[in-house]
Design a protein around this motif. Structure first.
Motif, PDB file in Angstrom:
ATOM      1  N   ALA A   8       0.844  -1.198   0.000  1.00 40.88           N
ATOM      2  CA  ALA A   8       0.000   0.000   0.000  1.00 40.88           C
ATOM      3  C   ALA A   8       0.881   1.250   0.000  1.00 40.88           C
ATOM      4  O   ALA A   8       1.149   1.832   1.049  1.00 40.88           O
ATOM      5  CB  ALA A   8      -0.932   0.006   1.207  1.00 40.88           C
ATOM      6  N   SER A  12      -0.535   7.250  -4.974  1.00 41.08           N
ATOM      7  CA  SER A  12      -1.509   7.001  -6.044  1.00 41.08           C
ATOM      8  C   SER A  12      -1.789   8.283  -6.812  1.00 41.08           C
ATOM      9  O   SER A  12      -2.034   9.334  -6.225  1.00 41.08           O
ATOM     10  CB  SER A  12      -2.815   6.460  -5.448  1.00 41.08           C
ATOM     11  N   LYS A  18      -5.743   6.849  -2.581  1.00 48.02           N
ATOM     12  CA  LYS A  18      -6.674   5.763  -2.900  1.00 48.02           C
ATOM     13  C   LYS A  18      -6.742   4.690  -1.814  1.00 48.02           C
ATOM     14  O   LYS A  18      -7.824   4.190  -1.484  1.00 48.02           O
ATOM     15  CB  LYS A  18      -6.236   5.138  -4.232  1.00 48.02           C
ATOM     16  N   ASN A  19      -5.614   4.335  -1.252  1.00 48.03           N
ATOM     17  CA  ASN A  19      -5.578   3.219  -0.308  1.00 48.03           C
ATOM     18  C   ASN A  19      -6.331   3.489   0.988  1.00 48.03           C
ATOM     19  O   ASN A  19      -6.745   2.540   1.671  1.00 48.03           O
ATOM     20  CB  ASN A  19      -4.131   2.846   0.014  1.00 48.03           C
ATOM     21  N   PHE A  23     -14.349   4.058   1.405  1.00 51.69           N
ATOM     22  CA  PHE A  23     -15.090   3.264   0.427  1.00 51.69           C
ATOM     23  C   PHE A  23     -16.152   2.484   1.198  1.00 51.69           C
ATOM     24  O   PHE A  23     -15.823   1.660   2.062  1.00 51.69           O
ATOM     25  CB  PHE A  23     -14.160   2.300  -0.313  1.00 51.69           C
ATOM     26  N   MET A  28     -10.408   2.275   2.253  1.00 53.73           N
ATOM     27  CA  MET A  28     -10.284   1.203   1.271  1.00 53.73           C
ATOM     28  C   MET A  28      -9.450   0.037   1.783  1.00 53.73           C
ATOM     29  O   MET A  28      -9.861  -1.124   1.713  1.00 53.73           O
ATOM     30  CB  MET A  28      -9.675   1.755  -0.024  1.00 53.73           C
ATOM     31  N   ILE A  29      -8.284   0.308   2.337  1.00 49.03           N
ATOM     32  CA  ILE A  29      -7.400  -0.775   2.777  1.00 49.03           C
ATOM     33  C   ILE A  29      -8.025  -1.613   3.887  1.00 49.03           C
ATOM     34  O   ILE A  29      -7.694  -2.797   4.041  1.00 49.03           O
ATOM     35  CB  ILE A  29      -6.036  -0.211   3.228  1.00 49.03           C
ATOM     36  N   SER A  32      -9.494  -5.067   2.942  1.00 48.24           N
ATOM     37  CA  SER A  32      -8.536  -6.165   2.786  1.00 48.24           C
ATOM     38  C   SER A  32      -8.075  -6.690   4.136  1.00 48.24           C
ATOM     39  O   SER A  32      -7.951  -7.906   4.337  1.00 48.24           O
ATOM     40  CB  SER A  32      -7.337  -5.693   1.956  1.00 48.24           C
ATOM     41  N   TYR A 105      -4.162  -7.282  -2.275  1.00 48.57           N
ATOM     42  CA  TYR A 105      -4.091  -5.886  -2.689  1.00 48.57           C
ATOM     43  C   TYR A 105      -4.935  -5.009  -1.772  1.00 48.57           C
ATOM     44  O   TYR A 105      -6.017  -5.406  -1.318  1.00 48.57           O
ATOM     45  CB  TYR A 105      -4.530  -5.729  -4.135  1.00 48.57           C
ATOM     46  N   THR A 107      -6.502  -2.436  -2.573  1.00 41.63           N
ATOM     47  CA  THR A 107      -7.647  -1.864  -3.297  1.00 41.63           C
ATOM     48  C   THR A 107      -8.543  -2.970  -3.836  1.00 41.63           C
ATOM     49  O   THR A 107      -8.937  -2.960  -4.996  1.00 41.63           O
ATOM     50  CB  THR A 107      -7.154  -0.959  -4.437  1.00 41.63           C
ATOM     51  N   ASP A 211      -9.557   2.066 -11.040  1.00 42.30           N
ATOM     52  CA  ASP A 211      -8.434   2.887 -11.495  1.00 42.30           C
ATOM     53  C   ASP A 211      -8.803   4.335 -11.753  1.00 42.30           C
ATOM     54  O   ASP A 211      -7.922   5.186 -11.845  1.00 42.30           O
ATOM     55  CB  ASP A 211      -7.838   2.282 -12.781  1.00 42.30           C
ATOM     56  N   TRP A 216     -14.495   3.916  -9.370  1.00 46.81           N
ATOM     57  CA  TRP A 216     -14.770   3.986  -7.933  1.00 46.81           C
ATOM     58  C   TRP A 216     -16.276   4.063  -7.675  1.00 46.81           C
ATOM     59  O   TRP A 216     -16.817   3.333  -6.846  1.00 46.81           O
ATOM     60  CB  TRP A 216     -14.065   5.202  -7.342  1.00 46.81           C
TER      61      TRP A 216
END
Length: 228
Positions: A8, A12, A18-19, A23, A28-29, A32, A105, A107, A211, A216
């Motif tokens: 990460a 970006s 982004k990470n 979201f 976002m991270i 995961s 990942y 994302t 991307d 998104w």
């Protein structure tokens, strides 16, 4: 011992930050990290980052950031394999090299713990170097078109012009979610796309590249439709 490694970086370009951008209600991270935790497969969940804010968010959601990634592995040209090898070297120097590891990942908000489990099972069942997420193309690539130098259309494989798409076989692409590896075998080959990689099939409705801002927005709508 199994270890999750989540790359990460902070730089970006197309979607800034982004990470850790929110979201569907969480950074976002975090999606995961939560999937890795819920799987119950990992003794350690390590985030490899060059960014202190990403590091703190990762810690807040239960991951560890035991080192900061060097700048030369955090630019636009650093590949995933180089980042993973850096993390594995760090672990090896401390006598903590895992039997298997999973690159997840940062994302990949659609990653599900059940598919992580399927990946580990496939890795050992098939005695492979790596096992990673793939999904099928929505339309047969063997009937794909391209443009010529004068702007006309032609088939890439004209021999398939009159063949039915169902007779051409399935084709798959990397789903961009996770990559399991037998650590010792991976250190020998040093490629996630190993010569004996095996697939973990993911339904298309759980796969979305993110991307661009449009990607998104599409992904958030999909997520809410599936999980709200």
């Amino acid at each position: 011992m199994n270890v999750a490694i989540i790359p990460a970086r902070g730089g970006s370009k197309r979607i800034p930050r982004k990470n850790i951008k929110p979201f569907a209600g969480r950074p976002m991270i975090a999606h995961s990290i939560v999937a890795a935790r819920e799987s119950g497969l990992f003794e350690r969940i390590i985030v490899s980052t060059d960014d202190e804010e990403i590091a703190q968010v990762s810690r807040d959601y239960g991951a560890e950031v035991p080192f900061m990634r060097p700048a030369e592995l955090a630019d636009d040209f650093a590949g995933t394999d180089a980042v993973l090898l850096h993390a594995l070297t760090w672990l090896k120097e401390r006598g903590e090299l895992p039997d298997a590891f999973c690159c997840i990942y940062a994302t990949a908000p659609f990653v599900r713990s059940e598919f992580l489990r399927q990946g580990l099972e496939a890795l050992y069942r098939e005695e492979a170097t790596t096992a990673f997420s793939v999904t099928s193309f929505a339309y047969s690539i063997f009937r794909a078109l391209r443009t010529t130098t004068n702007g006309r259309l032609e088939m890439i494989w004209p021999e398939n012009r009159d063949r039915r798409s169902q007779d051409l076989g399935e084709a798959y692409h990397d789903a961009g979610q996770f990559y399991w590896a037998d650590t010792q075998k991976y250190l020998g080959e040093q490629k996630l796309f190993s010569r004996d990689a095996v697939p973990v099939f993911i339904p298309r409705y759980l796969v979305q590249d993110i991307d661009t801002p449009e990607d998104w927005e599409t992904a958030e709508r999909m997520y809410r439709a599936l999980f709200s």
